[in-house]
Design a protein around this motif. Sequence first.
Motif, PDB file in Angstrom:
ATOM      1  N   VAL A 140       2.968   4.198  17.333  1.00 22.41           N
ATOM      2  CA  VAL A 140       3.498   5.311  18.126  1.00 22.41           C
ATOM      3  C   VAL A 140       2.608   6.522  17.936  1.00 22.41           C
ATOM      4  CG1 VAL A 140       5.851   4.426  17.933  1.00 22.41           C
ATOM      5  CG2 VAL A 140       5.046   6.166  16.315  1.00 22.41           C
ATOM      6  N   SER A 141       2.810   7.516  18.791  1.00 27.91           N
ATOM      7  CA  SER A 141       2.007   8.748  18.719  1.00 27.91           C
ATOM      8  C   SER A 141       0.519   8.421  18.660  1.00 27.91           C
ATOM      9  CB  SER A 141       2.420   9.580  17.497  1.00 27.91           C
ATOM     10  OG  SER A 141       3.784   9.915  17.547  1.00 27.91           O
ATOM     11  N   VAL A 182      -6.050  -1.143   8.341  1.00 25.93           N
ATOM     12  CA  VAL A 182      -5.000  -0.372   9.002  1.00 25.93           C
ATOM     13  C   VAL A 182      -3.685  -0.491   8.231  1.00 25.93           C
ATOM     14  CG1 VAL A 182      -3.618  -0.117  11.084  1.00 25.93           C
ATOM     15  CG2 VAL A 182      -6.076  -0.629  11.266  1.00 25.93           C
ATOM     16  N   ALA A 183      -3.247  -1.715   8.007  1.00 19.45           N
ATOM     17  CA  ALA A 183      -1.951  -1.925   7.356  1.00 19.45           C
ATOM     18  C   ALA A 183      -1.895  -3.336   6.790  1.00 19.45           C
ATOM     19  CB  ALA A 183      -0.808  -1.716   8.331  1.00 19.45           C
ATOM     20  N   ALA A 184      -1.024  -3.536   5.806  1.00 18.66           N
ATOM     21  CA  ALA A 184      -0.820  -4.865   5.245  1.00 18.66           C
ATOM     22  C   ALA A 184       0.635  -5.030   4.866  1.00 18.66           C
ATOM     23  CB  ALA A 184      -1.712  -5.087   4.025  1.00 18.66           C
ATOM     24  N   GLY A 225       2.883   6.913   8.843  1.00 19.41           N
ATOM     25  CA  GLY A 225       3.878   7.686   9.567  1.00 19.41           C
ATOM     26  C   GLY A 225       3.880   7.442  11.066  1.00 19.41           C
ATOM     27  N   ARG A 226       2.850   6.783  11.575  1.00 18.91           N
ATOM     28  CA  ARG A 226       2.777   6.493  13.007  1.00 18.91           C
ATOM     29  C   ARG A 226       2.823   4.987  13.286  1.00 18.91           C
ATOM     30  NH1 ARG A 226      -1.694   7.563  15.727  1.00 18.91           N
ATOM     31  NH2 ARG A 226      -3.093   7.379  13.919  1.00 18.91           N
ATOM     32  N   PHE A 227       2.320   4.190  12.389  1.00 19.97           N
ATOM     33  CA  PHE A 227       2.287   2.742  12.561  1.00 19.97           C
ATOM     34  C   PHE A 227       3.255   2.083  11.593  1.00 19.97           C
ATOM     35  CE2 PHE A 227      -2.403   2.244  14.182  1.00 19.97           C
ATOM     36  CZ  PHE A 227      -2.160   3.223  15.144  1.00 19.97           C
ATOM     37  N   THR A 228       3.844   0.983  12.047  1.00 19.17           N
ATOM     38  CA  THR A 228       4.741   0.211  11.198  1.00 19.17           C
ATOM     39  C   THR A 228       4.403  -1.265  11.310  1.00 19.17           C
ATOM     40  OG1 THR A 228       6.521   1.826  11.539  1.00 19.17           O
ATOM     41  CG2 THR A 228       7.134  -0.335  10.660  1.00 19.17           C
ATOM     42  N   ILE A 229       4.151  -1.894  10.181  1.00 18.45           N
ATOM     43  CA  ILE A 229       3.882  -3.321  10.154  1.00 18.45           C
ATOM     44  C   ILE A 229       5.153  -4.055   9.748  1.00 18.45           C
ATOM     45  CG2 ILE A 229       3.051  -3.275   7.764  1.00 18.45           C
ATOM     46  CD1 ILE A 229       1.013  -5.461   8.562  1.00 18.45           C
ATOM     47  N   SER A 230       5.392  -5.177  10.387  1.00 23.14           N
ATOM     48  CA  SER A 230       6.569  -5.978  10.064  1.00 23.14           C
ATOM     49  C   SER A 230       6.240  -7.446  10.315  1.00 23.14           C
ATOM     50  CB  SER A 230       7.782  -5.545  10.900  1.00 23.14           C
ATOM     51  OG  SER A 230       7.531  -5.729  12.275  1.00 23.14           O
ATOM     52  N   GLY A 262       7.566  -9.534   3.237  1.00 19.56           N
ATOM     53  CA  GLY A 262       7.763  -8.369   4.088  1.00 19.56           C
ATOM     54  C   GLY A 262       8.370  -7.190   3.358  1.00 19.56           C
ATOM     55  N   GLY A 263       8.629  -7.355   2.076  1.00 23.21           N
ATOM     56  CA  GLY A 263       9.280  -6.298   1.324  1.00 23.21           C
ATOM     57  C   GLY A 263       8.375  -5.151   0.927  1.00 23.21           C
ATOM     58  N   ASP A 264       7.089  -5.392   0.976  1.00 19.77           N
ATOM     59  CA  ASP A 264       6.122  -4.346   0.621  1.00 19.77           C
ATOM     60  C   ASP A 264       5.114  -4.169   1.738  1.00 19.77           C
ATOM     61  OD1 ASP A 264       6.517  -5.829  -2.420  1.00 19.77           O
ATOM     62  OD2 ASP A 264       6.839  -3.673  -2.212  1.00 19.77           O
ATOM     63  N   THR A 265       4.765  -2.936   2.000  1.00 22.13           N
ATOM     64  CA  THR A 265       3.780  -2.629   3.026  1.00 22.13           C
ATOM     65  C   THR A 265       2.869  -1.511   2.512  1.00 22.13           C
ATOM     66  OG1 THR A 265       5.249  -1.007   4.074  1.00 22.13           O
ATOM     67  CG2 THR A 265       5.300  -3.256   4.945  1.00 22.13           C
ATOM     68  N   LYS A 266       1.699  -1.443   3.104  1.00 26.97           N
ATOM     69  CA  LYS A 266       0.786  -0.354   2.802  1.00 26.97           C
ATOM     70  C   LYS A 266       0.025   0.003   4.068  1.00 26.97           C
ATOM     71  CE  LYS A 266      -1.431  -2.562  -0.482  1.00 26.97           C
ATOM     72  NZ  LYS A 266      -2.477  -2.945  -1.505  1.00 26.97           N
ATOM     73  N   TYR A 267      -0.426   1.258   4.125  1.00 20.26           N
ATOM     74  CA  TYR A 267      -1.068   1.765   5.332  1.00 20.26           C
ATOM     75  C   TYR A 267      -2.291   2.615   4.994  1.00 20.26           C
ATOM     76  CZ  TYR A 267       3.402   0.527   7.449  1.00 20.26           C
ATOM     77  OH  TYR A 267       4.518  -0.148   7.878  1.00 20.26           O
TER      78      TYR A 267
END
Length: 120
Positions: free
Chosen positions: A83-84, A47-49, A65-70, A54-59
Amino acid sequence: VQLQASGGGSVQAGGSLRLSCAASGLTFGSYPVGWFRQAPGKEREFVAAISRSGGDTKYADSVKGRFTISRDNAKKMVYLQMVSLKPEDTAVYYCAAGSYRTDEVGYDYWGQGTQVTVSS
């Protein structure tokens, strides 16, 4: 080492949820963390990493555009804001630590999973 995922639940399509993953027993800031999910009858998928800092993320394309990893390294927490939401997001969601890959290679530690159900 323990990863505890929480925050799942049942929502209607278009709704939002925030998943949390609490880590203990490891130097949390030294580990990239990922979220995976497994829908009934399907293989577990990425799903995400998020990187150690925390400076880099991938999905995955399906959630971009709907999920945010932090993450909050001081609290040893990783979050997945969703979201959505769509019915096809219905799955058990797992957090895992140890890798920044989009496959399961290198993810040495896994949480127990939290159920997300999205109804239409």
